[in-house]
Write an enzyme that holds these catalytic residues in place. Sequence first.
Site, mmCIF file in Angstrom:
data_model
loop_
_atom_site.group_PDB
_atom_site.id
_atom_site.type_symbol
_atom_site.label_atom_id
_atom_site.label_comp_id
_atom_site.label_asym_id
_atom_site.label_seq_id
_atom_site.Cartn_x
_atom_site.Cartn_y
_atom_site.Cartn_z
ATOM 1 N N THR A 176 29.776 36.700 64.838
ATOM 2 C CA THR A 176 28.574 37.438 65.233
ATOM 3 C C THR A 176 27.454 37.059 64.262
ATOM 4 O OG1 THR A 176 29.911 39.271 66.063
ATOM 5 C CG2 THR A 176 27.591 39.726 65.624
ATOM 6 N N ASP A 185 31.098 20.359 68.696
ATOM 7 C CA ASP A 185 30.807 21.435 69.650
ATOM 8 C C ASP A 185 29.331 21.396 70.032
ATOM 9 O OD1 ASP A 185 31.367 23.550 71.296
ATOM 10 O OD2 ASP A 185 31.288 25.072 69.736
ATOM 11 N N LYS A 231 26.063 34.710 59.581
ATOM 12 C CA LYS A 231 27.106 34.486 60.580
ATOM 13 C C LYS A 231 28.414 35.022 60.018
ATOM 14 C CE LYS A 231 27.393 31.362 63.664
ATOM 15 N NZ LYS A 231 27.511 30.178 64.520
#
Length: 619
Positions: A50, A160, A66
């Site tokens: 989150t 990613d 984070k």
Amino acid sequence: MEPAAKWQVSALNPHTLHLMERAEADSLIGQVLDGRYVVRSRIARGGMATVYAGHDTKLDRTVALKVMHANLAGDEDFVRRFVDEARHAAALSHPNVVAMYDQGTDQGRVFLVMEYVAGRTLRDLLTERGRLGPRAALQVLRPILAALGAAHRVGLVHRDVKPENVLLAADGQVKVTDFGLARAVTASRQTQTGMLIGTVAYLAPEQVLTGDADARTDVYAAGIMLFELLTGYQPYQAGTPLAVAYRHVNETVPAPSSVIPGLPPQLDALVAGATDRDPARRPPDAGRFDAVAGEVLQALPPDIDSTSASVVPVPLGPSQAADGTRASLSERVTQNFRVSPDAPSSGHDGTPNPHTMVISGFEGPPRTRWRRRRASGLFAACVVVALLFGGFVWFQTEGRTARVPQLVGLSEADARLRAEKLGLKVKAGSSRQDPRVPKDKVAQVEPGVGTQVRTGTLLTLVLSTGKPPVAVPDVRKQPLDQAEQLLRQAGLQPGRQVRQDSATVPRGDVITTRPAAGKKQNPEEPVTLVVSRGITMPDLSGLTPSQAARKLAALGLNAQWRQQAPDNGQQPNTVIGQDPPAGQPVNRGDAVQVTFTDQSQCQWDPFCSYGGDQNDGGG
């Protein structure tokens, strides 16, 4: 078979899981992490963490925090690799990369402190606009490729790449985030509900088949993202992540012009080259992809974005291949079903069209539902048979013995992954200096590379401590460019620059280094340079001449006095002007012209005896 195991279905009710996660995340707001970072508000929640807006109380600045999810933070193997990856990512300095400031753990919470970027994600922009014009798409893509290229040059792979990890700042700057995090999660072998390591829509075929990733897998993901920027669609749609991954391995990415008619063939070629299923035929890294993209951008007509904006997209058909000749298993299952040209299976928000059904991403009229279900069952059965057969072959060929793979030059995490794919285990042994192998990379493996061993054998990794440390040369009071040259000649890397005021070191010269001169430094770690801003000119207005003289003398500045009669109610014997003005940088020994009102009414100040223009050395 291993990639298929990465998708799992939660046993919890999704609504219950959402409430639990939200309660845990919201409980952090208002807390202070590591006694320094105040959690202000939640920005976003992803598969791994989150993200919050926070405040760094030590440096008085807004930061992004984070915080890893609890199930990842509780995995010691993940935390160890995560810290290692965060350290490597922090060394990546580039204007299109979100800077990483700090990493820490507080009461079991593992967190990162990163640059706060005010703006939105590229996903938000696509959701709002659907697609971009060709020029706009390449203008967004090129900064992303520049960031990835900088990472590839230092051996860092993102793994990613997707619109959610691209931030668009309010000032228009494009920044890539989350470098190194995917590798840490992959290495820990964690799985989470709804999360695939490397989002499935952008996975390269080799990631699906073997889990391997290098610079070319980032290129593949960037090519998929370019397709989406140009068309508004991801090239492969399907009902499950496994089905999407299957299409990455067995199908060719369609040409963007098959969705947006009239797009130049250069764009089709750009996407086709970046998304070739054979990594050897892709650009070797993002830097080369960026160079080719720049050439295509220059060749585009200036008005192409406005002319293409009115083109109506053609929905992607089943397994629409770029060369028009490939027919994979999923194509054969669905090739007899007609696709409605004006009824796409879903919008950009993923909401199904109520007038169509979706089977593995292919659409058809409701009246064919029973045939679709039978086809879907056949497809699923074929996939299961293929996976079982592949597992049997693997067990017969690799499940009993294996050869020690080439691990030299890999990080410990990558070496562990490669060995585990062959059923081997690894442990870190002693370290040694090796000028040929970068720090923290494998310098030697025991038993040696190529040795035939039984599965389950424990390999010992000897990690390199890098090149021998080098003494930092004394570059104090040297101009910045000369100081950087001296560092390079000593075999060290100039790092970031820190600016400080100095009354003794001229502006632009080096005050000191970190580490200090004479200290030993690993050649692979940069040396910080503290550079002089000179002296900030003080504000003398309202002072008496004697007060101004003392202030200037303390800074080593030479005062030059100029007398002027009072005007418009000005106080006598008071400074009313100065050159250079307040706030301007100056150097020790510079002349400062001070204008003050005459002394006709003063009786005590020593400057009363001065007349006309005077020059006072500051005494």
